[in-house]
Every structure is written in C-alpha cells, then in structure tokens.
Design a protein around this motif. Structure first.
Motif, mmCIF file in Angstrom:
data_model
loop_
_atom_site.group_PDB
_atom_site.id
_atom_site.type_symbol
_atom_site.label_atom_id
_atom_site.label_comp_id
_atom_site.label_asym_id
_atom_site.label_seq_id
_atom_site.Cartn_x
_atom_site.Cartn_y
_atom_site.Cartn_z
ATOM 1 N N SER A 39 0.826 -1.208 0.000
ATOM 2 C CA SER A 39 0.000 0.000 0.000
ATOM 3 C C SER A 39 0.856 1.253 0.000
ATOM 4 O O SER A 39 0.506 2.259 -0.640
ATOM 5 C CB SER A 39 -0.931 -0.004 1.217
ATOM 6 N N LEU A 40 1.961 1.217 0.700
ATOM 7 C CA LEU A 40 2.853 2.379 0.744
ATOM 8 C C LEU A 40 3.383 2.733 -0.642
ATOM 9 O O LEU A 40 3.648 3.903 -0.940
ATOM 10 C CB LEU A 40 4.017 2.108 1.699
ATOM 11 N N ILE A 41 3.546 1.719 -1.496
ATOM 12 C CA ILE A 41 4.091 1.960 -2.830
ATOM 13 C C ILE A 41 3.150 2.822 -3.670
ATOM 14 O O ILE A 41 3.587 3.521 -4.580
ATOM 15 C CB ILE A 41 4.397 0.604 -3.512
ATOM 16 N N THR A 42 1.846 2.792 -3.367
ATOM 17 C CA THR A 42 0.921 3.639 -4.127
ATOM 18 C C THR A 42 1.117 5.113 -3.798
ATOM 19 O O THR A 42 0.557 5.977 -4.494
ATOM 20 C CB THR A 42 -0.546 3.247 -3.853
ATOM 21 N N LEU A 43 1.911 5.419 -2.775
ATOM 22 C CA LEU A 43 2.129 6.805 -2.365
ATOM 23 C C LEU A 43 3.426 7.401 -2.912
ATOM 24 O O LEU A 43 3.657 8.603 -2.761
ATOM 25 C CB LEU A 43 2.154 6.915 -0.834
ATOM 26 N N ILE A 44 4.286 6.584 -3.542
ATOM 27 C CA ILE A 44 5.595 7.103 -3.936
ATOM 28 C C ILE A 44 5.473 8.063 -5.116
ATOM 29 O O ILE A 44 4.588 7.949 -5.950
ATOM 30 C CB ILE A 44 6.585 5.962 -4.275
ATOM 31 N N ALA A 45 6.419 9.016 -5.188
ATOM 32 C CA ALA A 45 6.371 10.052 -6.223
ATOM 33 C C ALA A 45 6.505 9.470 -7.624
ATOM 34 O O ALA A 45 5.802 9.886 -8.551
ATOM 35 C CB ALA A 45 7.470 11.086 -5.973
ATOM 36 N N ASP A 46 7.402 8.505 -7.814
ATOM 37 C CA ASP A 46 7.567 7.884 -9.131
ATOM 38 C C ASP A 46 6.589 6.726 -9.273
ATOM 39 O O ASP A 46 6.959 5.580 -9.529
ATOM 40 C CB ASP A 46 9.009 7.401 -9.318
ATOM 41 N N GLY A 47 5.318 7.051 -9.090
ATOM 42 C CA GLY A 47 4.252 6.066 -9.162
ATOM 43 C C GLY A 47 2.924 6.798 -9.173
ATOM 44 O O GLY A 47 2.798 7.873 -9.767
ATOM 45 N N ALA A 48 1.924 6.254 -8.497
ATOM 46 C CA ALA A 48 0.617 6.918 -8.446
ATOM 47 C C ALA A 48 0.657 8.174 -7.591
ATOM 48 O O ALA A 48 -0.161 9.080 -7.778
ATOM 49 C CB ALA A 48 -0.443 5.958 -7.915
ATOM 50 N N ALA A 49 1.592 8.236 -6.631
ATOM 51 C CA ALA A 49 1.800 9.441 -5.816
ATOM 52 C C ALA A 49 0.520 9.904 -5.125
ATOM 53 O O ALA A 49 0.201 11.095 -5.109
ATOM 54 C CB ALA A 49 2.406 10.560 -6.656
ATOM 55 N N LEU A 50 -0.226 8.975 -4.535
ATOM 56 C CA LEU A 50 -1.459 9.345 -3.857
ATOM 57 C C LEU A 50 -1.177 10.295 -2.698
ATOM 58 O O LEU A 50 -0.226 10.113 -1.951
ATOM 59 C CB LEU A 50 -2.166 8.095 -3.326
ATOM 60 N N SER A 51 -2.037 11.302 -2.560
ATOM 61 C CA SER A 51 -1.894 12.243 -1.444
ATOM 62 C C SER A 51 -3.271 12.654 -0.954
ATOM 63 O O SER A 51 -4.293 12.373 -1.593
ATOM 64 C CB SER A 51 -1.107 13.487 -1.878
ATOM 65 N N GLU A 52 -3.294 13.361 0.157
ATOM 66 C CA GLU A 52 -4.542 13.811 0.767
ATOM 67 C C GLU A 52 -5.335 14.715 -0.176
ATOM 68 O O GLU A 52 -6.553 14.833 -0.053
ATOM 69 C CB GLU A 52 -4.219 14.522 2.083
ATOM 70 N N ARG A 53 -4.684 15.329 -1.129
ATOM 71 C CA ARG A 53 -5.351 16.244 -2.061
ATOM 72 C C ARG A 53 -6.106 15.526 -3.178
ATOM 73 O O ARG A 53 -6.844 16.157 -3.932
ATOM 74 C CB ARG A 53 -4.317 17.194 -2.678
ATOM 75 N N ASP A 54 -5.908 14.221 -3.299
ATOM 76 C CA ASP A 54 -6.464 13.494 -4.441
ATOM 77 C C ASP A 54 -7.911 13.057 -4.226
ATOM 78 O O ASP A 54 -8.374 12.863 -3.092
ATOM 79 C CB ASP A 54 -5.616 12.257 -4.742
ATOM 80 N N VAL A 55 -8.595 12.897 -5.356
ATOM 81 C CA VAL A 55 -9.891 12.225 -5.419
ATOM 82 C C VAL A 55 -9.672 11.022 -6.334
ATOM 83 O O VAL A 55 -9.291 11.194 -7.497
ATOM 84 C CB VAL A 55 -10.986 13.145 -5.998
ATOM 85 N N VAL A 56 -9.888 9.833 -5.823
ATOM 86 C CA VAL A 56 -9.487 8.613 -6.534
ATOM 87 C C VAL A 56 -10.712 7.772 -6.880
ATOM 88 O O VAL A 56 -11.584 7.539 -6.034
ATOM 89 C CB VAL A 56 -8.498 7.786 -5.687
ATOM 90 N N LEU A 57 -10.752 7.309 -8.130
ATOM 91 C CA LEU A 57 -11.807 6.409 -8.590
ATOM 92 C C LEU A 57 -11.156 5.109 -9.064
ATOM 93 O O LEU A 57 -10.596 5.055 -10.161
ATOM 94 C CB LEU A 57 -12.606 7.041 -9.733
ATOM 95 N N PRO A 58 -11.189 4.062 -8.235
ATOM 96 C CA PRO A 58 -10.657 2.763 -8.684
ATOM 97 C C PRO A 58 -11.679 2.059 -9.578
ATOM 98 O O PRO A 58 -12.719 1.614 -9.101
ATOM 99 C CB PRO A 58 -10.441 1.982 -7.382
ATOM 100 N N VAL A 59 -11.376 1.984 -10.868
ATOM 101 C CA VAL A 59 -12.222 1.226 -11.781
ATOM 102 C C VAL A 59 -11.844 -0.252 -11.718
ATOM 103 O O VAL A 59 -12.697 -1.124 -11.858
ATOM 104 C CB VAL A 59 -12.100 1.755 -13.220
ATOM 105 N N VAL A 60 -10.567 -0.529 -11.497
ATOM 106 C CA VAL A 60 -10.127 -1.918 -11.352
ATOM 107 C C VAL A 60 -10.940 -2.553 -10.223
ATOM 108 O O VAL A 60 -11.113 -1.971 -9.152
ATOM 109 C CB VAL A 60 -8.618 -1.999 -11.053
ATOM 110 N N PRO A 61 -11.505 -3.744 -10.450
ATOM 111 C CA PRO A 61 -12.421 -4.322 -9.461
ATOM 112 C C PRO A 61 -11.760 -4.622 -8.116
ATOM 113 O O PRO A 61 -10.613 -5.051 -8.053
ATOM 114 C CB PRO A 61 -12.888 -5.623 -10.136
#
Length: 553
Positions: free
Chosen positions: A206-228
């Motif tokens: 889960s931490l890997i989804t937060l890295i800069a050279d990746g999805a870079a998830l942050s508190e500012r994001d709005v995320v829509l997971p289409v993948v089931p």
C-alpha cells in the motif's frame, strides 16, 4: 549488534486507525442502482466497528475466510478492513469466474460467510448449495430488484449492522505475517490457485501507491478505482487511499464507459485506474467530458497500446501511467514514469518509453533469465528472457501448495511467465507471455508488439495475435482484429499498415475480423479462447509473403 527501534507489526489496523483519526472529514461516494450515496470516513469507520462485532455474532472463526461477491462500493470497503482487522481473512470472489470455478474457489478457501451485493444474487444464489463451508449469506442491498431468497442462511447487511454494538478500542494484530486477504488467479489453465497476502505484505504494498515515481497518492487526491475490488485488492488502491487520506469515488455496478466518464467529470477525479479495455471503451467519449482534474490514469493488467495512451495524451493531456504485475505480486511490481534520462527525448520517443512497463518499484527485485537454462540475460534492450520477481509482497507459494513448485525457482523467485527485454536503466518492455510467443522457423515473434502496431491503425478498436500451425515454419501469426464501429477495413490494409513497422517475417499470414476479442475474468485478452476457436486454422492464401530480412522465404 541489533538496532534499538520499536518492534511494532506492520498490520492493517494501523491503516484503519490512521484513516479514522486523521481523515474522518473525507468522503466516500458510491454509485448504485438508485443514484449515489455519500458517507464521511468517520461514518464509514463506525460502520466498520459495527461490522467487526457482526462477524463475532455470526460466529466466524478466529481466522475464518470472509467471502465477498461484490462491486466497488463503500460497503465492500467496510469488509476490506473489518475482516482483516479482526484477524479474519478477506476473500474477494471474482464475479466473472465460471460457476464451477467459483464453487471450487469458495470450497478450496473454506469460506464461512459470503457477503453478496443484491444485484449479483442471480449469479450467486444458484451455486449456494454447492458451497460446502458457507453457513451465512449476507445480502448487501444495492438497490437492485433481484429477489432475496427466503432462507435461514440469508441475512440483511443493514439489519445486522443496526443491531450490532460497535467494537470499542483499537484493533490489534500481533503477528504481521498473519494472513489478511486472499485472491485466486484467474485460472486460464487448470483450477485457480490461491494467493494469500499477509498484513505485512499488504501494508508495504500500500505504501508503494504513495511514492512520487508512481501513483503518488496524497490527501489532495480524489481517486476512482475502476479496477475491481475483487481483483488483486484493486491494485492496493483502497488501502493506499485510506493511508493517504484521499477522497474516494466508487463506481458500483454500472461499469459502462459513459458511467465512468460521468463520475470522473462530476467528482473532479484526479487519479483513476483500470485495465486497457476500460479506457478503450471510454476513448470516444473524451471530447464530451471535462476531465481536466485528472493527473494520473493508472493502467495495467495487460500491455497498454501506445496508440491508446497517446490518444488520451492528445485529448486530455494525460497519458497512461503504465504498471505491471500479477495476482502473485499483490500486484504492483513496476511503474513507468519518465525520469531525467528521458528529458532530452522527443515526444514520439517519450511515447515509446511510456509504452514500456517501467522500472521495478522499491523493494521489488527483478531478474531476466533464459526460461530454459536459467542463465541471466543482459539488460541491453535486445536480449529477451523471462522476468522473475522477488520481494516482500511477492508470493512464495500457493495456498495449500496447489500447483506445486513449478512457478517458483529453487532459490525462491517467482517465475512470472512474462517474456521481456530490459534497458540499461531497468525499464521493462514486455514482449509476450511465454505461452503466447510464436516460434516461426526457430525465431521468436512477440505477439504483444504485433498487437500494439495493429492497434495503432486508426480504424482498429482491438487486436489479438495468436500462433497457427504452419507446415514449414511450425507456427505463424494470425491477427484477430476488431474494427471500430462505422469503419471498414481489409486484411490487405492491415498488412500494409504493418509493413513499415515490423520485420517482414513478422507479418501475419492471415487476418481474421471478429466482433470482439474475448476477455478473461480480469479483463485481459483471452488468447486461450482464440486458440480454441482457430486451432485448426488453415491459411488458404497468405495475406503477405513470409519472407525474413535475411531472404528466408
């Protein structure tokens, strides 16, 4: 000498409590049959606490398997945390498996309860008497009109929650190696095999989804997971979003391109993720929607056609964020973001880079080996070999030892079955699956490369390439092509499009036009189905001469 740090388990209760304590004001939106529902993370967390005691009320074993048969919804997300935070094991059942595979998987995992969306009851209920260990079926009413069976095993989700007393205090998992969740492979050959994720592996992934050279998830994001959420824990996005504190938008049962595009626009989604077929379907709608909030479109599950990624870049300014992995890798193993070495490149050259699967994410090790001899292959972007993976969220074996040790090396690496070339920076370029390679006259032809070039034709919607028997060359390529609605295309035009793009001896011996490329339960091209359909294919008149660059005919 040992370090003097606290020894605290890496476990999902931390993810839950962090979301509850820091991000209670954030929202979780779910689209359902009657519209949309919205809860705050604080309200969601209270429901998770009630669900935790419901599992006790239902007498689910201390490490019992909790099955889910559900869409991407806020209530499914409640199960994502309630089951593992109480020591149980979340088992997401893939709603697109064949009935006999579903029965096998539920029995093999020994699911004790299954939570089912009402809209999916017509698929699930006919199988229930074949499920040997399931004692309770909990129906999550998502507004569908499907009939709810009158059966003592059936319970209403909301009624159970309303009657439950919320769990108080903090959830605790003492051993981070305790199982947290399990998913089964899509079973393209033989029965599906169980992959069991630990609390430790899930938190690290889960931490890997937060890295800069990746999805870079942050508190500012709005995320829509289409993948089931029933496929490899939705690529870790649900847990990553809770860690980061993003707002979540969950699409529910309506997975049409129009519905997804509407959600992306209405909620100003910044990050989304899904398989290429989703984005292919939505491409014609891009001009009709304001998607200016999007900054990342995570795409994986199968190779992303360069033409598709470039179409999105040209239309909305955002190309695909290519990732690679599999159920056995949790699944993120690589991500492809441009680096400093790519800055001098032209836009066309950068597009070629983005079409790669990318570099291994931190904590994942990859190696390139000859699949027959195990000998290491050079990272020169020419030599090809099988990619093998190792890391803290890479499977070490299958549940109950199914499949034996065939997919794991003697020194513990996972044999991925993907054939690739790797450049000197470690960027993967997947060539094919080992079982999908075409060996023509002793030389390998990569079907993925051929497919990408065919799909770059403006009239082509989809294309899959398989091997067909040949009396001289043993195998030759057959291109199965889906033409865009309203367009016409000939086999000769397909070959003419390929001629300046691939070696002459790669040109398909035939082109078959089909209505759609069959898909697996996780949205990948099902070449197994195509091979069964065209297994006895005979080329009456080759669409193009099979002549090699060195004059071989």
């Amino acid at each position: 000498m040992l370090g003097l740090m606290q020894d605290r388990p890496l476990a999902l209760p931390h993810v839950f409590h962090r979301a509850e304590e820091y991000f209670g004001h954030k929202s979780i939106v779910t689209a359902d049959a009657t519209g949309e529902s919205r809860v705050t993370v604080a309200e969601w967390a209270q429901r998770v606490r009630r669900l935790a005691t419901v599992l006790d009320t239902l007498d689910v074993s201390a490490d019992g398997r909790v099955g889910t048969f559900a869409w991407n919804t806020g209530r499914h997300l409640e199960l994502y945390l309630a089951a593992p935070c109480t020591g149980r094991v979340l088992h997401t059942l893939n709603i697109r498996l064949f009935p006999e595979q579903l029965v096998y998987v539920a029995n093999h995992a020994e699911d004790e309860v299954v939570f089912v969306d009402r809209s999916l009851l017509p698929l699930f209920w006919p199988l229930v008497d074949k499920l040997e260990t399931v004692r309770h079926v909990i129906v999550i009413d998502d507004g569908a009109e499907a009939e709810i069976p009158s059966d003592p095993r059936v319970h209403d989700y909301e009624e159970l929650l309303a009657a439950a007393t919320p769990f108080e205090g903090r959830f605790e998992i003492a051993d981070e190696n305790t199982a947290a969740a399990m998913c089964y492979t899509s079973g393209t050959t033989g029965n599906p095999k169980g992959v069991v994720y630990s609390h430790r592996s899930t938190v690290l992934h889960s931490l890997i989804t937060l890295i800069a050279d990746g999805a870079a998830l942050s508190e500012r994001d709005v995320v829509l997971p289409v993948v089931p959420m029933f496929h490899a824990n939705a690529w870790g996005l649900p847990y990553g979003c809770l860690l980061a504190g993003t707002d979540l938008v969950l699409p529910g049962p309506n997975m049409t391109p129009q519905a997804i595009a509407d959600l992306l626009e209405r909620h100003r989604v910044t990050v989304t993720g899904g398989v290429p077929t989703i984005w292919m379907g939505m491409q014609p709608l891009l001009a009709q929607h304001d998607l200016s909030a999007l900054r990342a479109i995570l795409c994986g599950g199968s190779a992303v056609p360069k033409a598709l990624s470039e179409a999105y870049r040209e239309a909305i300014g955002v190309p695909m964020l290519h990732a690679w992995g599999m159920t056995e890798t949790s699944p993120i193993a690589t991500m492809c973001t441009l680096r400093t070495q790519h800055e001098p490149l032209t836009e066309a050259e950068r597009a070629d880079v983005r079409a790669r699967q990318g570099q291994a994410v931190p904590l994942v090790d990859l190696r390139l080996v000859d699949p027959a001899t195990g000998e290491p292959q050079p990272w020169d972007d020419v030599a090809t070999g099988e990619i093998q993976a190792a890391g803290p969220w890479i499977a070490a074996e299958y549940y109950r030892g199914e499949g034996g040790r065939a997919q794991f090396t003697d020194d513990g690496w996972l044999r991925t079955g993907d054939v690739a070339a790797v450049d000197r920076y470690g960027f993967l370029r997947i060539v094919d699956r080992t079982k999908d390679l075409i060996k023509s006259g002793g030389e390998w032809i990569g079907s993925v490369d051929l497919e990408n070039e065919i799909m770059s034709h403006p009239k082509v919607a989809e294309a899959a390439v398989i091997a067909i028997p040949h009396p001289k060359w043993v195998e030759r390529p057959l291109a199965c092509v889906v033409v865009k609605p309203g367009e016409t295309l000939t086999a000769e035009e397909v070959i003419a499009h390929l001629e300046p793009r691939v070696a002459k001896w790669w040109l398909p011996d035939a082109v078959e036009f089909i209505d759609e490329v069959p898909k697996t339960s996780v949205g990948k091209f099902s070449k197994k189905t195509l091979r069964e359909k065209f297994g006895g294919y005979q080329v009456a008149a080759p669409a193009a001469a099979s002549t090699t660059d060195d004059g071989r005919t």
